[in-house]
Write an enzyme that holds these catalytic residues in place. Structure first.
Site, PDB file in Angstrom:
ATOM      1  N   LYS A  39      79.228 147.782  28.575  1.00  0.00           N
ATOM      2  CA  LYS A  39      79.289 146.918  29.279  1.00  0.00           C
ATOM      3  C   LYS A  39      78.325 145.952  29.342  1.00  0.00           C
ATOM      4  O   LYS A  39      77.089 146.673  28.389  1.00  0.00           O
ATOM      5  CB  LYS A  39      79.070 147.754  30.600  1.00  0.00           C
ATOM      6  CG  LYS A  39      78.834 146.699  32.124  1.00  0.00           C
ATOM      7  CD  LYS A  39      78.874 146.485  33.350  1.00  0.00           C
ATOM      8  CE  LYS A  39      77.980 146.318  34.555  1.00  0.00           C
ATOM      9  NZ  LYS A  39      78.524 147.009  35.807  1.00  0.00           N
ATOM     10  N   THR A  82      78.602 150.696  39.407  1.00  0.00           N
ATOM     11  CA  THR A  82      77.371 150.464  39.928  1.00  0.00           C
ATOM     12  C   THR A  82      76.836 152.064  39.994  1.00  0.00           C
ATOM     13  O   THR A  82      75.963 152.322  41.308  1.00  0.00           O
ATOM     14  CB  THR A  82      76.885 149.201  41.230  1.00  0.00           C
ATOM     15  OG1 THR A  82      78.041 148.463  40.895  1.00  0.00           O
ATOM     16  CG2 THR A  82      75.561 149.052  41.580  1.00  0.00           C
ATOM     17  N   GLU A 108      86.796 149.096  39.129  1.00  0.00           N
ATOM     18  CA  GLU A 108      85.923 149.565  39.453  1.00  0.00           C
ATOM     19  C   GLU A 108      85.459 149.588  41.092  1.00  0.00           C
ATOM     20  O   GLU A 108      85.130 148.521  41.567  1.00  0.00           O
ATOM     21  CB  GLU A 108      84.817 148.752  39.080  1.00  0.00           C
ATOM     22  CG  GLU A 108      84.514 149.211  37.942  1.00  0.00           C
ATOM     23  CD  GLU A 108      83.187 148.106  37.698  1.00  0.00           C
ATOM     24  OE1 GLU A 108      81.549 148.258  38.115  1.00  0.00           O
ATOM     25  OE2 GLU A 108      83.878 147.377  36.677  1.00  0.00           O
ATOM     26  N   ARG A 151      77.539 150.739  46.120  1.00  0.00           N
ATOM     27  CA  ARG A 151      76.691 149.104  46.852  1.00  0.00           C
ATOM     28  C   ARG A 151      76.805 149.623  48.378  1.00  0.00           C
ATOM     29  O   ARG A 151      76.229 148.413  49.278  1.00  0.00           O
ATOM     30  CB  ARG A 151      76.791 147.472  46.476  1.00  0.00           C
ATOM     31  CG  ARG A 151      76.850 147.523  44.519  1.00  0.00           C
ATOM     32  CD  ARG A 151      77.612 146.187  44.351  1.00  0.00           C
ATOM     33  NE  ARG A 151      77.457 146.145  42.939  1.00  0.00           N
ATOM     34  CZ  ARG A 151      77.967 145.238  42.401  1.00  0.00           C
ATOM     35  NH1 ARG A 151      78.168 144.339  42.735  1.00  0.00           N
ATOM     36  NH2 ARG A 151      78.137 144.856  41.386  1.00  0.00           N
TER      37      ARG A 151
END
Ligand code: 3PG
Length: 211
Positions: free
Chosen positions: A128, A68, A40, A44
């Site tokens: 998740k 994210t 991933e 961020r």
């Protein structure tokens, strides 16, 4: 191979967090050298999209997803820039809808039965479980798996070499995610051998845990 099969065979999904696409690319090469070929790239940093595009375009041995992902706009941008799957810390209907429109897997973060049930009713078969260690760890995961019998989970958050095998030994666990494979200090120091070493260690733990 579809993404779910790839995650199941990889069993470990590292996070790549970088400000510089060249660093994201080097990190990806280092992870792949250690045996981890799906990751991933997390949204961020200001240049996360550039990092994702670089990994997706320049590292053929790595299958890159976007992590994210908080908004549907980010999900659209991620898919436009090569993301093969979407991971979110929480469950957001609009993010899930974008992924479904594009026929791309999405793994939203869940922690409670209501969230898992919501994901189930949105038609998802994998979520998740975040933040896994704080949300009750393996016992909580087993309790969720015992009622959501078709659901698969990706525990992430506080997973590391010390508890990876425990999480992977739960049959409902597809793969575990985490940032421990790409420590910020090692990456900042250009110590990519460390990343390869951690990836190889995780691969070895995963092999032992599941045969
Ligand atoms: C995530 O985005 O999935 C988490 O930040 C990962 O948690 P970790 O840093 O404890 O691995």
């Amino acid at each position: 191979m579809n993404i779910s099969d790839l995650l199941e065979s990889s069993r470990v999904v590292p996070l790549i967090q970088a400000d510089d696409p060249a660093v994201a690319v080097e990190t990806s090469h280092a992870l792949a050298a250690g045996g981890l070929k799906v990751a991933e790239v997390v949204f961020r940093t200001d240049r996360a999209l550039d990092c994702l595009r670089a990994v997706a375009g320049e590292v053929p041995e790595m299958v890159a997803g976007a992590g994210t992902v908080l908004t549907s706009k980010q999900a659209e941008s991620a898919l436009d820039n090569g993301a093969k799957f979407i991971v979110s810390p929480g469950l957001d209907d609009a993010v899930v809808a974008v992924a479904k429109e594009h026929n791309v897997p999405v793994y939203p973060g869940t922690m409670t039965p209501s969230e898992v049930q919501h994901a189930f009713n949105l038609g998802l078969d994998t979520v998740k479980f975040f933040p896994a260690s704080i949300a009750g760890g393996v016992p909580a995961l087993k309790a969720l798996a015992s009622v959501f019998r078709s659901m698969q989970f990706m525990p992430t958050g506080g997973v590391g070499p010390g508890n990876l095998a425990d999480f992977l030994s739960v049959p409902a666990v597809l793969a575990c995610g985490g940032s421990w494979l790409t420590p910020a200090d090692a990456v900042a120091a250009g110590n990519f051998d460390k990343v390869t070493e951690l990836a190889a260690e995780a691969v070895s733990i995963a092999r032992t845990a599941r045969g």
